[in-house]
Design a protein around this motif. Structure first.
Motif, PDB file in Angstrom:
ATOM      1  N   ALA A   1      37.074  34.373 -15.973  1.00 42.58           N
ATOM      2  CA  ALA A   1      37.148  35.099 -17.242  1.00 42.58           C
ATOM      3  C   ALA A   1      35.764  35.269 -17.858  1.00 42.58           C
ATOM      4  CB  ALA A   1      38.069  34.361 -18.210  1.00 42.58           C
ATOM      5  N   SER A   2      34.920  34.248 -17.718  1.00 43.87           N
ATOM      6  CA  SER A   2      33.551  34.347 -18.230  1.00 43.87           C
ATOM      7  C   SER A   2      32.787  35.456 -17.515  1.00 43.87           C
ATOM      8  CB  SER A   2      32.828  33.009 -18.055  1.00 43.87           C
ATOM      9  OG  SER A   2      33.522  31.963 -18.716  1.00 43.87           O
ATOM     10  N   ALA A   3      33.006  35.554 -16.205  1.00 44.21           N
ATOM     11  CA  ALA A   3      32.368  36.634 -15.444  1.00 44.21           C
ATOM     12  C   ALA A   3      32.889  37.993 -15.890  1.00 44.21           C
ATOM     13  CB  ALA A   3      32.618  36.428 -13.950  1.00 44.21           C
ATOM     14  N   GLN A   4      34.179  38.055 -16.220  1.00 46.97           N
ATOM     15  CA  GLN A   4      34.764  39.321 -16.673  1.00 46.97           C
ATOM     16  C   GLN A   4      34.161  39.760 -18.006  1.00 46.97           C
ATOM     17  OE1 GLN A   4      37.064  40.296 -19.264  1.00 46.97           O
ATOM     18  NE2 GLN A   4      37.170  42.355 -18.409  1.00 46.97           N
ATOM     19  N   ILE A   5      33.882  38.802 -18.879  1.00 49.05           N
ATOM     20  CA  ILE A   5      33.247  39.128 -20.161  1.00 49.05           C
ATOM     21  C   ILE A   5      31.870  39.737 -19.926  1.00 49.05           C
ATOM     22  CG2 ILE A   5      32.314  38.158 -22.290  1.00 49.05           C
ATOM     23  CD1 ILE A   5      34.548  36.050 -22.152  1.00 49.05           C
ATOM     24  N   LEU A   6      31.092  39.110 -19.056  1.00 49.14           N
ATOM     25  CA  LEU A   6      29.767  39.647 -18.738  1.00 49.14           C
ATOM     26  C   LEU A   6      29.870  41.042 -18.136  1.00 49.14           C
ATOM     27  CD1 LEU A   6      27.918  36.521 -17.274  1.00 49.14           C
ATOM     28  CD2 LEU A   6      27.346  37.757 -19.360  1.00 49.14           C
ATOM     29  N   MET A   7      30.840  41.235 -17.256  1.00 46.58           N
ATOM     30  CA  MET A   7      31.035  42.550 -16.646  1.00 46.58           C
ATOM     31  C   MET A   7      31.425  43.586 -17.696  1.00 46.58           C
ATOM     32  SD  MET A   7      30.533  42.824 -13.327  1.00 46.58           S
ATOM     33  CE  MET A   7      31.636  44.152 -12.846  1.00 46.58           C
ATOM     34  N   GLY A   8      32.262  43.179 -18.659  1.00 45.79           N
ATOM     35  CA  GLY A   8      32.672  44.104 -19.709  1.00 45.79           C
ATOM     36  C   GLY A   8      31.498  44.563 -20.555  1.00 45.79           C
ATOM     37  N   VAL A   9      30.641  43.621 -20.931  1.00 42.81           N
ATOM     38  CA  VAL A   9      29.461  43.979 -21.722  1.00 42.81           C
ATOM     39  C   VAL A   9      28.521  44.858 -20.904  1.00 42.81           C
ATOM     40  CG1 VAL A   9      27.439  43.087 -22.926  1.00 42.81           C
ATOM     41  CG2 VAL A   9      29.627  41.897 -23.131  1.00 42.81           C
ATOM     42  N   ALA A  10      28.308  44.487 -19.640  1.00 48.09           N
ATOM     43  CA  ALA A  10      27.419  45.274 -18.783  1.00 48.09           C
ATOM     44  C   ALA A  10      27.950  46.693 -18.596  1.00 48.09           C
ATOM     45  CB  ALA A  10      27.261  44.583 -17.428  1.00 48.09           C
ATOM     46  N   ASP A  11      29.263  46.831 -18.466  1.00 48.98           N
ATOM     47  CA  ASP A  11      29.852  48.163 -18.298  1.00 48.98           C
ATOM     48  C   ASP A  11      29.688  48.993 -19.569  1.00 48.98           C
ATOM     49  OD1 ASP A  11      31.547  50.051 -16.709  1.00 48.98           O
ATOM     50  OD2 ASP A  11      32.930  49.748 -18.380  1.00 48.98           O
ATOM     51  N   ASP A  12      29.868  48.361 -20.736  1.00 49.28           N
ATOM     52  CA  ASP A  12      29.658  49.076 -21.997  1.00 49.28           C
ATOM     53  C   ASP A  12      28.217  49.564 -22.116  1.00 49.28           C
ATOM     54  OD1 ASP A  12      32.237  48.811 -22.810  1.00 49.28           O
ATOM     55  OD2 ASP A  12      31.879  47.212 -24.261  1.00 49.28           O
ATOM     56  N   LEU A  13      27.273  48.685 -21.786  1.00 43.89           N
ATOM     57  CA  LEU A  13      25.862  49.062 -21.887  1.00 43.89           C
ATOM     58  C   LEU A  13      25.516  50.165 -20.895  1.00 43.89           C
ATOM     59  CD1 LEU A  13      24.204  45.541 -22.310  1.00 43.89           C
ATOM     60  CD2 LEU A  13      24.660  47.242 -24.080  1.00 43.89           C
ATOM     61  N   ARG A  14      26.123  50.112 -19.718  1.00 39.47           N
ATOM     62  CA  ARG A  14      25.856  51.146 -18.715  1.00 39.47           C
ATOM     63  C   ARG A  14      26.412  52.498 -19.146  1.00 39.47           C
ATOM     64  NH1 ARG A  14      28.802  53.477 -14.847  1.00 39.47           N
ATOM     65  NH2 ARG A  14      30.566  52.099 -15.285  1.00 39.47           N
ATOM     66  N   ARG A  15      27.605  52.490 -19.739  1.00 44.62           N
ATOM     67  CA  ARG A  15      28.270  53.746 -20.080  1.00 44.62           C
ATOM     68  C   ARG A  15      27.837  54.307 -21.430  1.00 44.62           C
ATOM     69  NH1 ARG A  15      34.512  52.495 -19.428  1.00 44.62           N
ATOM     70  NH2 ARG A  15      34.649  54.664 -20.109  1.00 44.62           N
ATOM     71  N   TYR A  16      27.642  53.418 -22.409  1.00 48.69           N
ATOM     72  CA  TYR A  16      27.382  53.888 -23.773  1.00 48.69           C
ATOM     73  C   TYR A  16      26.010  53.509 -24.309  1.00 48.69           C
ATOM     74  CZ  TYR A  16      32.487  53.937 -23.421  1.00 48.69           C
ATOM     75  OH  TYR A  16      33.771  54.127 -23.002  1.00 48.69           O
ATOM     76  N   GLY A  17      25.329  52.583 -23.636  1.00 53.97           N
ATOM     77  CA  GLY A  17      24.058  52.106 -24.158  1.00 53.97           C
ATOM     78  C   GLY A  17      24.215  51.086 -25.259  1.00 53.97           C
ATOM     79  N   MET A  18      25.450  50.679 -25.539  1.00 53.12           N
ATOM     80  CA  MET A  18      25.750  49.680 -26.564  1.00 53.12           C
ATOM     81  C   MET A  18      27.159  49.160 -26.311  1.00 53.12           C
ATOM     82  SD  MET A  18      26.410  52.240 -29.810  1.00 53.12           S
ATOM     83  CE  MET A  18      24.820  53.038 -29.568  1.00 53.12           C
ATOM     84  N   ALA A  19      27.516  48.081 -26.993  1.00 50.35           N
ATOM     85  CA  ALA A  19      28.875  47.564 -26.864  1.00 50.35           C
ATOM     86  C   ALA A  19      29.845  48.549 -27.500  1.00 50.35           C
ATOM     87  CB  ALA A  19      28.991  46.195 -27.525  1.00 50.35           C
ATOM     88  N   SER A  20      30.893  48.912 -26.780  1.00 49.25           N
ATOM     89  CA  SER A  20      31.796  49.951 -27.273  1.00 49.25           C
ATOM     90  C   SER A  20      32.620  49.483 -28.456  1.00 49.25           C
ATOM     91  CB  SER A  20      32.727  50.421 -26.149  1.00 49.25           C
ATOM     92  OG  SER A  20      33.540  49.351 -25.694  1.00 49.25           O
ATOM     93  N   ARG A  21      32.979  48.228 -28.468  1.00 45.42           N
ATOM     94  CA  ARG A  21      33.760  47.682 -29.574  1.00 45.42           C
ATOM     95  C   ARG A  21      33.328  46.242 -29.805  1.00 45.42           C
ATOM     96  NH1 ARG A  21      37.267  50.304 -26.431  1.00 45.42           N
ATOM     97  NH2 ARG A  21      37.832  48.408 -25.340  1.00 45.42           N
ATOM     98  N   TYR A  22      33.616  45.781 -31.007  1.00 44.42           N
ATOM     99  CA  TYR A  22      33.290  44.393 -31.319  1.00 44.42           C
ATOM    100  C   TYR A  22      34.464  43.529 -30.873  1.00 44.42           C
ATOM    101  CZ  TYR A  22      31.245  40.522 -33.902  1.00 44.42           C
ATOM    102  OH  TYR A  22      30.664  39.333 -34.242  1.00 44.42           O
ATOM    103  N   LYS A  23      34.252  42.683 -29.856  1.00 38.82           N
ATOM    104  CA  LYS A  23      35.358  41.997 -29.201  1.00 38.82           C
ATOM    105  C   LYS A  23      35.230  40.475 -29.274  1.00 38.82           C
ATOM    106  CE  LYS A  23      35.270  45.732 -25.796  1.00 38.82           C
ATOM    107  NZ  LYS A  23      35.086  46.071 -24.373  1.00 38.82           N
TER     108      LYS A  23
END
Length: 229
Positions: A142-164
């Motif tokens: 799950a910790s790895a999934q969190i990192l992947m989620g943030v990395a995906d947001d930064l890759r797609r939007y240049g920022m975190a898409s939502r405050y999670k």
């Protein structure tokens, strides 16, 4: 001689302006939650939305650009100055942490360290015949999934898409529950695994990690089943 022409930086479609305005919306939300005054910037943001709805792309873009300028000014005003030199304040640091998901990155990094330490220290212990490394590996996933989620947001939007933040804090705990159940399913022989005892144990470790990594998907799957019942 012909004058050299350069491409206009103004977007040429509603979708491009809409993306810029959505990014601005996230920036304003992060600034507002950090206690930064965004009133002037928000006023221009509203004007940009109105012009976008009218499909006035140039005006929408210009208002959006002005809103970003006002936001930058607000951020600069929120800094504190010492002998003419500006330094980030707690509010501006909070803004960047929220905007780029740095809180989630720090939390997930700490979670990786904690679960790694728990696996090392308490892997030999068990609860109701389930070794504790099973939920701990799921928490690691799950910790790895969190990192992947943030990395995906930064890759797609240049920022975190939502405050999670709250969701990310709950994710490892939910993953531990799923990891515990995954061990019961695969160790009981309900789903057969080939190989000797050592290879089966390694396979279950990976399955528990994968279960934790897929916790978000599992929650959605269980929710759909519960609605259909």
């Amino acid at each position: 001689m012909k004058a050299e022409t350069s491409d206009c930086s103004i977007p040429k479609s509603c979708s491009e302006v809409e993306v810029d305005i959505k990014r601005l919306d996230r920036m304003l939300a992060a600034a507002h939650r950090s206690g930064i005054d965004v009133k002037d910037s928000y006023d221009f943001y509203v004007l940009a939305l109105k012009e976008l709805n009218k499909e006035n792309l140039i005006d929408a873009y210009l208002y959006c650009d002005r809103a970003r300028y006002e936001l930058t000014s607000s951020l600069n005003q929120a800094k504190f100055k010492i002998k003419g030199t500006s330094f980030h304040s707690l509010r501006t640091l909070s803004y960047f942490f929220k905007l780029y998901g740095l809180y989630a990155v720090i939390f997930s990094a700490l979670s990786v360290i904690v679960f790694g330490a728990l696996i090392t220290a308490y892997s030999s212990l068990s609860v109701m015949a389930v070794p504790l490394w099973a939920p701990f590996f799921a928490g690691l996933g799950a910790s790895a999934q969190i990192l992947m989620g943030v990395a995906d947001d930064l890759r797609r939007y240049g920022m975190a898409s939502r405050y999670k933040r709250l969701w990310y804090m709950a994710l490892p705990l939910l993953a531990m529950v799923f990891g515990y159940m995954a061990y019961l399913v695969f160790s009981s022989g309900f789903i057969a695994l080939d190989g000797d005892a050592r290879s089966r144990e390694s396979s279950i470790m990976f399955i528990c990690f994968l279960t934790g990594f897929l916790t978000k998907w599992l929650i959605g799957w269980v929710s759909r089943i519960s609605r259909d019942i």
